[in-house]
Design an enzyme around this catalytic site. Structure first.
Site, short mmCIF file in Angstrom:
data_model
loop_
_atom_site.label_atom_id
_atom_site.label_comp_id
_atom_site.label_asym_id
_atom_site.label_seq_id
_atom_site.Cartn_x
_atom_site.Cartn_y
_atom_site.Cartn_z
N HIS A 225 8.52 -0.31 0.47
CA HIS A 225 8.41 -1.69 -0.03
C HIS A 225 9.72 -2.35 -0.46
CE1 HIS A 225 8.24 0.73 -3.66
NE2 HIS A 225 6.96 1.02 -3.53
N ASP A 303 1.17 -0.84 0.95
CA ASP A 303 1.13 -0.47 -0.48
C ASP A 303 -0.22 -0.86 -1.09
OD1 ASP A 303 1.82 0.61 -2.89
OD2 ASP A 303 3.37 -0.86 -3.38
#
Ligand code: DOR
Ligand code: ZN
Length: 430
Positions: A225, A303
């Site tokens: 991320h 995520d």
């Protein structure tokens, strides 16, 4: 079992017929068992998510392998990597094998457990990486995600060990010394709301450090991320100056939410927008989109982070970070990358299927839609629009930041090794 998918557009290109026999794409079937109308639909290779939290074992009030797999299949995924911040932690062969086996029993997507780097995600002692790699789960990705492997010596050893296992270390880049009490991106929005800031440098300094450690170890680093323009710059620098002449690789993922949402989302003080790393200012968002289009950022990963209602329905500082992602990822990527002209459908296949499969070393996923390849694919309606309702998503939790938003592109059918897992937007009972 044989299937004919009639008149579908692979990668959004010219319409053609696809034939499947016994889980493999073939060039023709004379008398197919079933025929599916692909008119108006685009075929892509089944999506691969390198970063999902399926919460089992220990967090079943938010998600299970079964419900997370359903959300994934409905989102067009055929393979998902399950992060190890479970309870007990996925830091031993027993736990990773349990998750892997649950994935096989459910059978909707290939569930690949990610092994923890350190025991209990404690950051102090390396976990049994070799044992997890040798287990039935065949772990090839290790991460302490949720936590950063902050100690450089532990990170160095993990990279060296991963190299000998032909595995990749996926780092949640956050120098915890710089994010004590952090709640939202460090900047004017957080200051106005009175929330402690999470500085961009906490991420960027770890990305730089770990790229150096990976280069020295000749190892494979994957950055989870990525969220700032500065991190994109560090990645670019690493590729240009650090990695040439070494056997090391550094790859990176970006989440759909960091492509679409910005730090101003926190202004409603609704913890559904609290996530780690935090939502960033628009300049970062635009830099992330450009980097994904240019290939500096390799892929999209969700995520996906389901949380029970009490972890989100509270004051911002007490709320847990994270948001749902599996069922909305393709639509958000369409909205931010395709509608904007930054990627075509071939590009979407690259960043959501081919490249993540290659990073994880999967040989049977992320393959081209050509004869002889495994029939892992998704058929999407690019012209459809749908309104997100958390309560209607397959996840047990409903913490979607897109509640009530109308998004482009619907997943109509998903196929895993020749078997439909989703038909007409519904999970197929196995
Ligand atoms: O927002 C997040 N949620 N970031 C993480 O790194 C962990 C995840 C979780 O497990 O909820
Ligand atoms: Zn993380």
């Amino acid at each position: 079992m044989t299937t004919l998918i009639r008149n579908v557009r692979p990668y959004g290109e010219d319409p053609t017929d696809l034939y499947v026999r016994d889980g493999v794409l073939v060039d023709h079937v004379a008398d197919p068992d079933e025929t599916v109308d692909g008119d108006g639909l685009i075929a892509l290779p089944g999506l691969v998510d390198l970063h999902a939290h399926l919460r089992e074992p220990g967090g079943e009030e938010a998600e299970t392998v079964a419900t997370g797999s359903a959300a994934a299949a409905l989102g067009g995924y055929t393979a998902v990597f399950a992060m190890p911040n479970t309870n007990p932690t996925q830091d031993s062969p027993v736990v990773v094998e349990h998750v892997w086996r649950r994935g096989r029993e459910v059978g909707l997507v290939d569930v690949h457990p990610v092994g923890a780097v350190t025991v209990g995600l404690g950051g102090e002692r390396l976990a049994e990486m070799g044992m997890m790699a040798a287990s039935a789960a065949g772990v090839r990705m290790f991460s302490d995600d949720g936590r950063c492997v902050n100690d450089p010596l532990i990170m160095r050893r993990a990279l060296e060990y991963a190299r000998s296992l032909d595995a990749v270390v996926a780092q949640h880049a956050e120098d915890h010394r710089l994010t004590v009490g952090a709640q939202a991106h460090e900047g004017p929005v957080a200051a106005r709301l009175g929330l402690t800031g999470w500085p961009a440098t906490a991420e960027e300094s770890i990305v730089a450090r770990d790229a150096m450690l990976a280069a020295a170890a000749g190892a494979r680093l994957h950055v989870c991320h990525l969220s700032t323009a500065g991190s994109v710059g560090v990645l670019h620098w690493a590729r240009e100056t650090l990695l040439p002449g070494t056997t090391a690789t550094v790859s990176a993922e970006v989440t759909p939410h960091h492509l679409l949402l910005t730090d101003t989302a926190a202004e409603d003080y609704d913890p559904v927008h609290k996530v780690n790393p935090p939502l960033r200012p628009e300049a970062d968002t635009l830099a992330l989109r450009r980097a994904l289009a240019d290939g500096v950022i390799d892929c999209v990963a969700t995520d996906h982070a389901p949380h029970p209602v009490e972890a989100k329905d509270c004051e911002w500082p007490q709320a847990r970070p994270g948001m749902l992602g599996l069922q909305t990822a393709l639509s958000v990527v369409t909205a931010t990358m395709v509608t904007t002209g930054l990627l075509d459908w071939r590009g979407v296949a690259r960043v959501m299927s081919e490249v993540p499969a290659a990073i994880a070393g999967l040989s049977d996923q992320g393959r081209p839609l050509t004869v002889g390849e495994p029939a892992n694919l998704v058929l999407v309606d690019p012209d459809a629009r749908w309104t997100v309702r958390g309560a209607e998503l397959a996840s047990i939790a409903d913490n979607t930041p897109y509640e009530g938003m109308e998004l482009p592109t619907s997943v109509i059918h998903t196929m895993l090794r020749g078997r439909w897992t989703v038909r007409d937007g519904k999970v197929k009972e196995l």
